[in-house]
Write a protein that holds these residues in place. Structure first.
Motif, mmCIF file in Angstrom:
data_model
loop_
_atom_site.group_PDB
_atom_site.id
_atom_site.type_symbol
_atom_site.label_atom_id
_atom_site.label_comp_id
_atom_site.label_asym_id
_atom_site.label_seq_id
_atom_site.Cartn_x
_atom_site.Cartn_y
_atom_site.Cartn_z
ATOM 1 N N ARG B 228 16.350 -19.843 86.379
ATOM 2 C CA ARG B 228 15.720 -20.482 85.606
ATOM 3 C C ARG B 228 14.331 -20.021 85.702
ATOM 4 O O ARG B 228 13.574 -19.721 84.769
ATOM 5 C CB ARG B 228 15.642 -21.978 85.926
ATOM 6 N N GLU B 260 28.172 -23.401 89.698
ATOM 7 C CA GLU B 260 28.302 -24.942 89.223
ATOM 8 C C GLU B 260 26.884 -25.680 88.811
ATOM 9 O O GLU B 260 26.645 -26.060 87.684
ATOM 10 C CB GLU B 260 28.637 -25.825 90.486
ATOM 11 N N GLU B 261 25.895 -24.767 89.620
ATOM 12 C CA GLU B 261 24.370 -25.360 89.148
ATOM 13 C C GLU B 261 24.013 -24.550 88.074
ATOM 14 O O GLU B 261 23.301 -25.142 87.248
ATOM 15 C CB GLU B 261 23.674 -25.109 90.504
ATOM 16 N N ALA B 264 24.270 -26.001 84.199
ATOM 17 C CA ALA B 264 23.237 -26.724 83.500
ATOM 18 C C ALA B 264 22.261 -25.501 82.795
ATOM 19 O O ALA B 264 21.664 -25.801 81.725
ATOM 20 C CB ALA B 264 22.313 -27.628 84.293
ATOM 21 N N LYS B 267 23.550 -24.528 79.636
ATOM 22 C CA LYS B 267 23.584 -25.416 78.382
ATOM 23 C C LYS B 267 22.023 -25.498 77.882
ATOM 24 O O LYS B 267 21.749 -25.480 76.566
ATOM 25 C CB LYS B 267 23.887 -26.909 79.049
ATOM 26 N N ASP B 268 20.995 -25.285 78.914
ATOM 27 C CA ASP B 268 19.532 -25.333 78.508
ATOM 28 C C ASP B 268 19.332 -24.194 77.478
ATOM 29 O O ASP B 268 18.469 -24.082 76.862
ATOM 30 C CB ASP B 268 18.565 -25.314 79.664
#
Lengths: 528, 528
Positions: B228, B260-261, B264, B267-268
């Motif tokens: 991120r 797994e993390e 997200a 998706k963002d």
């Protein structure tokens, strides 16, 4: 599967392969299955426990055979051939046994070194200019296919020109931005009849693509004038040609671009990487009578031909030479810690991973070596001359029936491209076969532009008839031919370069063409 | 070479291959030839007339064998393995016999259809999410290597985002210019320990590349946070991440990124294509105990693993799945006249040429099919579990000697990464083997930053000793190991995933490690 089970299994497999080759000529060349035929023949997943070889082998006949198109059949006259020969298969056997990803020299020195030697042998066989030999700054490498080869050299060409523009800058974000700005100006050129892989390579490399006209009037060849004009046209629009894909033997008609004249263009535009795609017809360079085509390569940057088409080696074995091997390694080399070793670091060895897109590579030099040694230069030349002669024979049969057929191109490298006349012209001239070199009396009809109403009506009729003949022959199952459309002309291509090609098959396909054409024309006559 | 000569030749070749496999364990695993060894052993060109098979075959032993690195030897514990097994070789034999470039369905329907079925079988075996099956919008394809797979999906990803930005524009020069401007903003991301092929793919695709940190402190894994942060950093500089290469089993340590993390994150940032490179360790998904790793793939775009590493199939057989097959065909499809046919036009069949860089392709599904059927699910799982267990055994041996060794990573997927201690620590704890799961008491030493003088001196000494041990073992010829350097730490990698791996070889390599380490340390002690 232990050693003795493997012995038994492989003997059974060899017998099946021999039987397959011995019966190839009598099998319907084209598979007649419908899309989706295979899935219902198999379970939904792999078996829980292992199966024995006899159970697996029996599925070859039941499941696989019906869905094969027999490229090695002498009745396969479509596309270009995909050879496979016994010595080549032996090469694959050893290659599988000695499996190594062979991405660098240390991985298995024999894989790299045999490749270098065999590519030098081939460069000699093809009379390539000295600059392509490994002893200088050039060298050869085995790629999987001509399409991979063209992507590889196009990326090298792209980075070569970008480095020429930006090489003086310090590494960093500013340089990166400038390199990006240079890249978006770039345009790759390909002949109008270049293989589609040139355009695909441009898509992959993320650059523009423009097609250089190669019209009927120039024999579907790219001329120096046409190339020069396209280069200047691009430059006038602010986009920069950096790559040109020439062809020695286009897919449509086996045309050869105007190499000798293009040498001067190459000299005038040194930033343009000139690649010669000779995927199929390059094989002919093994014949002294075609080697004049190799001399201009000294002015170009790279050359590629496929052993797996006309040269008796099974897919994949596409041989690529470059004049400056550094252009490849500059664009493609990345050496992380886990790939470093004293040999690569010393610079004394070749790490072919830096000459290609993939990292790993198979031991493909083995099968080429086996083929070259089994056939010898004499055997290879005899194969090429025989198939070229069969192409000339087929052509002479076609021109012996000017009432039915018109030759659009050929005979060239065992290919003849023809159309069926929309109506029978006068009486047949009988079965008298004209000499191979005799021109087709109808040919000039296809040099006009089909602009008048009468002409375009003629063309529409010719196309309809030719297409019907073509489809009837392929659906008959005895022969597989392919068609192509150029400048609106629908044509049938007949290729006689198969290792199993013989006069009887060419005479037979001609008879079938005559029979089918007469049937189609008679039906149309009745329908009027 | 006629049928009966081929029968004789292939039987002789099979015997040589069997003999090779039967004696693999006793051969020095690494070739000892020097660069340039091969050329003097061969003539300067192909023979003028053909040679007989016995003459050719005898050169295998004389010319080739000395230059082979034996990847199938149980003493080969370097890189990752390159399996080859008897059923896989049988697949290659048939594939060579049935040679077809198979660029579209019609070329040989069995080649395409068996590939679709076998890839669905494998998707089931690996418990891939449903979206990767051919019945929906996804599907699988066999590529030559993981590097080709990553170029292929990166080009698809690049064109996907460019089309999202420019798809509304009319085709023409203006759109082309805009597409170029979008492309130069793009940046492909890869984990710090992603395979070098991700960066190479970015070079080929002509886009920027940035590495996402995966430090020691996170177990060499890319975390969601790190990803991120890198995405936002790029965006703040005006460059646009469009691709992220995650890894399931990095080359250095077999680390698995934080899947797994990262779901997200995916998706963002829906414009970022997330590819999972599981070239080696993906095989473990055939074991239910590892299948939890497959679930997050539903949020990603593509997944690739190599049958030719841990899965008993000889190179090349790299299997790639995408969630939207249209992304591939949109980027890679070009259909010239000579490739058109009613089946392709109908849209009912798959033309795999549009799922890959090359046009032609081999019949690689055959060997995968043979392997899956010969071993069965049970046999494949037994092979994987056995080799993982051997890795755990080796790890437990290493931690039983904390005086000599420190484990830096593993055991993970049959890989242990270790260093040799720069000096012997106290007395050995004897030969008592600790359970596989027992942590290495020294490991935490490698979690610090080596910033103080004492620490960096320690590291320099450890590196020197480890390197010496590593080089001595490889030059000994009995084993082949590879090394890698991470955050300045020089390490030795030991992999036990070879089909011929057995406990005795792992115990033996451990003994050799101990012996060599003790020798090196003693010599250093004496030299003080």
């Amino acid at each position: 599967m232990n050693s003795s089970q493997f012995r038994e299994a492989s003997h059974a497999a060899i017998e099946e392969i021999i039987q397959y080759y011995d019966t190839l000529a009598s099998r319907p060349v084209l598979s007649t299955v419908s899309p989706g035929y295979l899935r219902p023949l198999l379970p939904n997943g792999p078996p829980q426990t292992g199966e024995s070889w006899p159970a697996i082998q029996s599925d070859i006949e039941r499941v696989i055979m019906p869905g094969l198109t027999h490229w090695q059949s002498p009745n396969f006259m479509a596309f270009f051939p995909a050879s496979s020969t016994f010595p080549s298969m032996l090469g694959e056997m050893y290659s599988a046994a000695f499996t190594a990803p062979a991405f660098n020299w240390l991985c298995s020195p024999a894989v790299t070194e045999l490749e270098t030697v065999v590519l030098d042998w081939l460069a000699g066989l093809f009379a390539l200019p000295e600059c392509y030999l490994s002893k200088g700054e050039g060298g050869g490498v085995i790629q999987g296919s001509a399409s991979e080869a063209v992507v590889t050299v196009m990326v090298a060409a792209r980075e070569r020109i970008v480095q020429r523009r930006c090489g003086h800058m310090e590494d960093g974000e500013e340089k990166e931005q400038k390199m990006g700005e240079e890249r978006i100006k770039l345009v790759a050129l390909g002949g109008e009849h270049s293989h589609s892989s040139v355009q695909k390579a441009a898509n992959i490399a993320g650059v523009r693509f423009r097609s250089v006209p190669a019209p009927k009037s120039s024999g579907f060849r790219v001329t120096a004038q046409s190339l020069r004009q396209k280069i200047e046209e691009c430059k006038s629009k602010g986009i920069e040609p950096f790559f040109m894909g020439l062809t020695l033997g286009t897919t449509n008609t086996c045309a050869v671009d105007e190499f000798e004249e293009i040498v001067a263009v190459a000299k005038d535009y040194p930033d343009i990487w000139i690649h010669v795609d000779a995927a199929y017809a390059g094989a002919a360079l093994a014949l002294p009578e075609y080697q004049y085509l190799a001399a201009p390569l000294a002015a170009f940057d790279s050359f590629n031909t496929n052993m797996h088409k006309w040269l008796l080696t099974n897919f994949d074995a596409s041989v690529l030479w470059v004049k400056q091997r550094r252009s490849l390694t500059d664009a493609l080399s990345i050496t992380p810690s886990y790939l470093r070793n004293e040999f690569s670091d010393s610079g004394l060895v070749t790490d072919y991973r830096d000459w290609q897109i993939p990292l790993g590579r198979r031991f493909r030099a083995l099968k080429i070596w086996f083929v070259l040694r089994t056939y010898g230069v004499d055997g290879i030349q005899a194969h090429l001359r025989n198939t070229i002669k069969l192409g000339e024979l087929f052509h002479s049969l076609v021109v012996s029936r000017p009432d039915l057929f018109t030759v659009v191109a050929g005979p060239a490298f065992a290919l003849t491209v023809l159309t069926v006349n929309p109506e029978k012209r006068g009486a047949a001239r009988g079965a008298r076969v004209t000499p191979a070199s005799s021109p087709d009396p109808n040919h000039e009809a296809y040099l006009n532009d089909f602009t008048s109403d009468a002409e375009s009506q003629y063309l529409a009729n010719a196309n309809a008839v030719t297409k019907e003949v073509y489809e009837r022959i392929n659906s008959g199952g005895e022969f597989f031919l392919t068609s192509t459309t150029m400048e609106g002309i629908f044509t049938i291509r007949v290729v006689s370069a198969n290792p199993m090609a013989e006069e009887k098959y060419l005479r037979r396909v001609f008879d079938v063409l005559v029979e089918t054409a007469e049937g189609v024309l008679a039906a149309r006559e009745r329908g009027k």
